[in-house]
Design an enzyme around this catalytic site. Structure first.
Site, PDB file in Angstrom:
ATOM      1  N   SER A 143       0.692  -1.142   0.025  1.00 17.65           N
ATOM      2  CA  SER A 143      -0.013  -0.022  -0.034  1.00 17.65           C
ATOM      3  C   SER A 143       0.833   1.365   0.158  1.00 17.65           C
ATOM      4  O   SER A 143       1.715   1.480  -0.971  1.00 17.65           O
ATOM      5  CB  SER A 143      -1.019  -0.041   1.188  1.00 17.65           C
ATOM      6  OG  SER A 143      -1.997   0.824   1.116  1.00 17.65           O
ATOM      7  N   GLU A 239      -2.413  13.980  12.849  1.00 18.23           N
ATOM      8  CA  GLU A 239      -2.400  15.307  12.115  1.00 18.23           C
ATOM      9  C   GLU A 239      -1.448  15.574  10.766  1.00 18.23           C
ATOM     10  O   GLU A 239      -2.162  16.099   9.853  1.00 18.23           O
ATOM     11  CB  GLU A 239      -1.931  16.343  13.158  1.00 18.23           C
ATOM     12  CG  GLU A 239      -2.391  17.899  12.953  1.00 18.23           C
ATOM     13  CD  GLU A 239      -3.794  17.908  12.973  1.00 18.23           C
ATOM     14  OE1 GLU A 239      -4.547  18.823  12.265  1.00 18.23           O
ATOM     15  OE2 GLU A 239      -4.518  17.356  13.849  1.00 18.23           O
ATOM     16  N   HIS A 298      -7.014  -6.392   0.580  1.00 19.01           N
ATOM     17  CA  HIS A 298      -6.115  -5.314   0.633  1.00 19.01           C
ATOM     18  C   HIS A 298      -4.874  -5.927   1.175  1.00 19.01           C
ATOM     19  O   HIS A 298      -3.603  -5.687   0.971  1.00 19.01           O
ATOM     20  CB  HIS A 298      -6.413  -3.958   0.860  1.00 19.01           C
ATOM     21  CG  HIS A 298      -5.694  -3.003   0.801  1.00 19.01           C
ATOM     22  ND1 HIS A 298      -4.873  -2.625  -0.301  1.00 19.01           N
ATOM     23  CD2 HIS A 298      -4.893  -2.164   1.747  1.00 19.01           C
ATOM     24  CE1 HIS A 298      -3.950  -1.772   0.012  1.00 19.01           C
ATOM     25  NE2 HIS A 298      -4.065  -1.256   1.065  1.00 19.01           N
TER      26      HIS A 298
END
Length: 317
Positions: A143, A239, A298
């Site tokens: 990924s 964040e 996945h």
């Protein structure tokens, strides 16, 4: 019959080729284009001096007895180096190769940074390989880690002997993900101080359940819940990930190619490698083979670890 079923293409490649296995490499020289791209890393419109500065990555080494090229594993978004520990041990035992598993920046116990782009993560990896005195490796990335591996191969091809890209392509992947929902769900989790870890995990999972329906995915996200001085928090830099999610979902543009042997390994139950991606895969990786493991999602290495290991070993041979 191989555990990985090859996907048959209908005329995508040369008519004599019935599956997307490309064995002829182009001999064109792309050094000038590659160096131009590297020079541009620090001068893009929204970049800063810090964006190209490597950070310290944590890693685990599983030593093999042989002297063959080592394997380096790169995990996906929200993951860590421990995702591949059992795979690494098995590969060491079966191949004798050294295996290194790596925490990406803002993941696991690696250094946090407000920047998380593929250029930055490639710089991190290049620095780590230099520190470990690994002049050439076989990169295996899942990924997000697969995109780091592709970027490294395209910009630093002498470092990469072979490339394995696990359930991702050099294309925009935002349309097949729910990552923004997962990030917000994790941000919204609130766990009281000084509760037992088992209680903290249960409370966090209860709060995640509303937006993360799959139990296995909730358990995966919860591997990032850590406690320090009685306070529970996420060890990943949510964040920074949130601010750079567009960068993570996209892939840098390249006018060069990686000529080494490459395997794109997808799961038949996943939408991350589609037929629409094949032309770009062929352009960037002319020696690529695309294979799919049946009944895998996945997270191929978690769903079908034995098939995953066997396919990687076959590719190495």
């Amino acid at each position: 019959m191989s555990v990985a079923c090859r996907f048959l293409s209908s005329g995508l490649l040369h008519k004599a080729t019935s599956h997307i296995s490309i064995t002829g490499c182009r001999n064109s020289c792309f050094n000038n284009a590659r160096m131009h791209w590297i020079r541009q890393i620090g001068t893009k419109a929204n970049s800063t001096a810090d964006s190209a500065r490597p950070v310290t990555l944590t890693y685990d080494v599983f030593d093999g007895k042989g002297d063959s090229t080592p394997l380096v594993f790169l995990h996906g978004l929200f993951g860590s180096k421990s995702n591949f520990h059992s795979i690494a041990r098995s590969l060491v035992q079966r191949t004798g190769r050294k295996v290194v598993t790596v925490d990406a920046r803002n993941h696991g116990t690696s250094t946090h940074s407000p920047i998380i782009t593929y250029e930055a993560m490639t710089n991190d990896l290049t620095q780590l390989l230099s520190q470990l005195r690994i002049g050439k490796c076989i990169l295996i990335g899942h990924s997000m880690g697969g995109k780091v591996a592709m970027t490294t191969a395209l910009t630093q091809p002498t470092l990469v002997e072979r490339l394995v890209v696990v359930d991702i392509s050099p294309a925009q992947s935002g349309s097949v993900t729910n990552f923004p929902i997962y990030i917000q769900a994790m941000k919204d989790v609130s766990v009281p101080r000084d509760v037992p870890r088992s209680t903290a995990r249960r409370l966090a999972e209860d709060q995640l359940r509303k937006h993360v329906k799959e139990r296995s995915l909730r358990q995966f996200l919860l591997t990032n819940l850590v406690e320090e001085d009685g306070q529970y928090s996420w060890r990943i830099n949510l964040e920074a990930i949130s601010n750079h999610l567009d960068d993570i979902m996209n892939f840098p543009e390249f006018n060069t190619s990686y000529e080494g042997p490459t395997l794109f390994l997808g799961g038949t139950n996943s939408a991350y490698i589609s037929s629409e991606d094949y032309p770009e895969i062929q352009r960037l990786f002319p020696c690529a083979d695309i294979q799919y493991i049946p009944d895998a999602s996945h997270w191929i290495h978690a769903d079908k670890p034995l098939d995953f290991i066997s396919t990687v070993i076959s590719f190495l041979q």
